[in-house]
Design an enzyme around this catalytic site. Structure first.
Site, mmCIF file in Angstrom:
data_model
loop_
_atom_site.group_PDB
_atom_site.id
_atom_site.type_symbol
_atom_site.label_atom_id
_atom_site.label_comp_id
_atom_site.label_asym_id
_atom_site.label_seq_id
_atom_site.Cartn_x
_atom_site.Cartn_y
_atom_site.Cartn_z
ATOM 1 N N ASP A 36 11.968 -4.565 -6.458
ATOM 2 C CA ASP A 36 11.865 -4.550 -7.912
ATOM 3 C C ASP A 36 13.245 -4.485 -8.565
ATOM 4 O O ASP A 36 14.037 -3.597 -8.287
ATOM 5 C CB ASP A 36 11.032 -3.328 -8.332
ATOM 6 C CG ASP A 36 10.355 -3.502 -9.676
ATOM 7 O OD1 ASP A 36 10.966 -4.112 -10.569
ATOM 8 O OD2 ASP A 36 9.225 -3.013 -9.840
ATOM 9 N N THR A 77 7.826 -6.893 -14.273
ATOM 10 C CA THR A 77 7.283 -6.532 -12.965
ATOM 11 C C THR A 77 5.898 -7.095 -12.682
ATOM 12 O O THR A 77 5.665 -7.736 -11.654
ATOM 13 C CB THR A 77 7.257 -5.001 -12.823
ATOM 14 O OG1 THR A 77 8.602 -4.516 -12.907
ATOM 15 C CG2 THR A 77 6.648 -4.579 -11.500
ATOM 16 N N ASP A 300 10.882 -9.417 -8.163
ATOM 17 C CA ASP A 300 9.997 -9.756 -9.278
ATOM 18 C C ASP A 300 10.774 -10.179 -10.511
ATOM 19 O O ASP A 300 10.243 -10.869 -11.385
ATOM 20 C CB ASP A 300 9.081 -8.583 -9.613
ATOM 21 C CG ASP A 300 9.845 -7.288 -9.833
ATOM 22 O OD1 ASP A 300 11.043 -7.213 -9.509
ATOM 23 O OD2 ASP A 300 9.229 -6.319 -10.314
#
Length: 495
Positions: A36, A77, A300
């Site tokens: 992430d 995300t 992401d």
């Protein structure tokens, strides 16, 4: 003549027999690893700090797509995880933000919120989650379809959306972390109670309830430990079909939001990620076999450098107020039409109008949008253009941005107007003490992500040829010889 025909027929039958006797080779396991908020350049910024068996191994042994871009807005995300595994964009998969405004319900909703399920392992709202808001299916769904659901697919992350959306609709299970109880949980979408091994894992690794584990490098380690526990207890990669494990590292995002791209805490998190990945790869080598699994690493979304950091180094940066823009738009629309609050709010540079309210007032939506666009541009010199999303394909902006607006636009779940700010302009204002960062824009710092493949039938190499986040699912499915996800718009990457 008859002899030639006989020879030709014999050759065709022999070729058919040989082909029929061949077995389609597939890896024992596919591992998807999404980090992430990992910027692409982190692969090289941190390279000298990496240990030999972790991220450095991916770079030195794997195949790296150096120019992988996100081809939609906003870069956040929930959308990123969904797009990696579905091979499509918000326009089609319907996950239009971590939260989005649903015009049919006239309400904001979390991308994974499902009030028709209950938490498993918790009584908190953290368990009210499922993939039902996602309109398309995933790599894992297609893998299970390909062999009548014999493949086993699992998702794990600290964030609910990062575990649930990648694993897909038909996953055997997804596990995410509930800070309020200090352990991993799931929902009744997947099961009625946690498996015994999960309960034992939770007892062993339970943390103090209320502490946000995503804000610590230890949260990175905890995610890998849970992934390893799934691998071992569910015996993934040991059957006669390919299994899949979807792992997302959420702490890197939470820490960067708080401390920025150059904070000591962010550097510590990536060093921890590297060490944990090295241990994880060693485990995969031992349990599955080196070269018998296919792993890909991506992100992401990326992340912007802190604007105060940029300004101190004489680089242009700043902020504009999306909330203030909505207020100004509502004031102008109320003065013109006599109706209050025609703009619902904003999300990542999108301005959202209330379609039902506009319709009930007998107003023309296109005319209302024109007024809102004029006001947004009038009060914000740092907004280069405000674009009607329905007309984005012909807007007077670069083609690349037009395409990303179109790909990100869903008429029932995204905003009506997209504001294109100048580079390094946050959609909110901050003080001089601010050291964190955010993401969401079309710009390379938010849309340029790493993509590295390692393992089964992957030779070392790299390419700078442009590829997109939606190509990941198409590539994995092509290598598995299975159909790509139902709404996939990506192309398989050749390497």
């Amino acid at each position: 003549m008859k002899q030639k025909a006989f020879i030709l027929l014999s050759f065709m039958l022999m070729a058919t027999s040989v082909w029929a006797g061949q077995k389609i080779e597939r890896p024992k396991l596919v591992v998807g690893l999404v980090v992430d908020q990992m910027r692409w350049d982190y692969l090289y910024y941190y390279y000298e700090d990496f240990v030999d068996g972790g991220l450095k191994r991916l770079i030195d042994e794997g195949y790296s797509c150096e120019n992988c871009m996100i081809n939609y807005v906003p870069t956040v995300t929930g959308i990123g995880h969904t797009s990696v595994y579905t091979g499509t964009t918000p326009a089609l998969h319907g996950i239009c933000g971590n939260d989005f405004y649903d015009q049919t319900r006239r309400a904001w909703t979390n991308c994974c919120r499902d009030n028709d399920v209950q938490g498993v392992g918790t009584d908190s709202k953290a368990g009210l989650c499922s993939p039902r808001n996602m309109l398309g299916n995933t790599i894992g769904d297609q893998l299970r379809l390909s062999n009548d659901f014999r493949s086993r697919v699992f998702g794990v992350a600290m964030k609910d959306r990062a575990a649930i959306l990648p694993a897909g609709h038909s996953a055997n299970a997804a596990y995410w972390y509930d800070n309020s109880v200090g352990h991993f949980i799931s929902s009744t979408y997947y099961m009625q109670e946690l498996p015994r091994w999960v309960r034992e894992f939770n007892k062993r690794y339970a943390t103090k309830p209320g502490e946000d584990q995503k804000m610590k490098p230890e949260g990175v380690t905890l995610t890998f430990k849970m992934a390893e526990a799934i691998l071992e207890n569910e015996k993934l990669g040991t059957g006669d079909v390919t299994d899949m494990l979807c792992v997302s590292i959420s702490g890197t995002d939470a820490i960067a939001h708080e401390y920025g791209t150059r904070g000591a805490q962010t550097i510590a998190a990536y060093k921890q990620l590297d060490r944990d990945l090295a241990h994880f790869l060693t485990l995969l080598d031992r349990r599955i076999g080196r070269g018998r699994y296919l792993l890909f690493l991506t992100a992401d979304h990326g992340g912007a450098h802190n604007p105060n950091y940029l300004k101190r180094n004489h680089l242009p940066a700043g902020g504009w107020s999306a909330g203030g823009t909505v207020t100004a738009i509502n004031k102008r629309l109320a003065e013109k039409y006599g109706v209050e609050k025609l703009a619902v709010g904003s999300y990542c540079d999108f301005i959202i109008l209330d379609h039902a309210r506009i319709d009930s007032a007998g107003l023309d939506l296109q005319q209302v949008k024109r007024e809102a666009i004029a006001e947004a541009e009038r009060i914000n010199p740092d907004i280069l253009r405000a674009v009607d999303c329905e007309q984005a394909a012909t807007a007077a902006i670069p083609q690349l941005i037009r395409e990303r607006i179109v790909n990100g636009y869903n008429r029932l779940r995204t905003g009506d107007i997209y504001c294109v700010p100048r580079a390094n302009m946050f959609s909110w204002q901050f003080n001089d003490d601010y050291v964190g960062t955010t993401h969401g824009e079309w710009n390379p710092y938010d849309s340029h992500i790493p993509l590295v493949f390692l393992g089964w039938n992957v030779e070392h190499g790299s390419t700078s040829r442009p590829v997109r986040i939606v190509d990941i699912a198409a590539t994995v499915c092509a290598r598995l010889h299975i159909q790509m996800p139902s709404s996939c718009i990506g192309d398989a990457i050749e390497f």
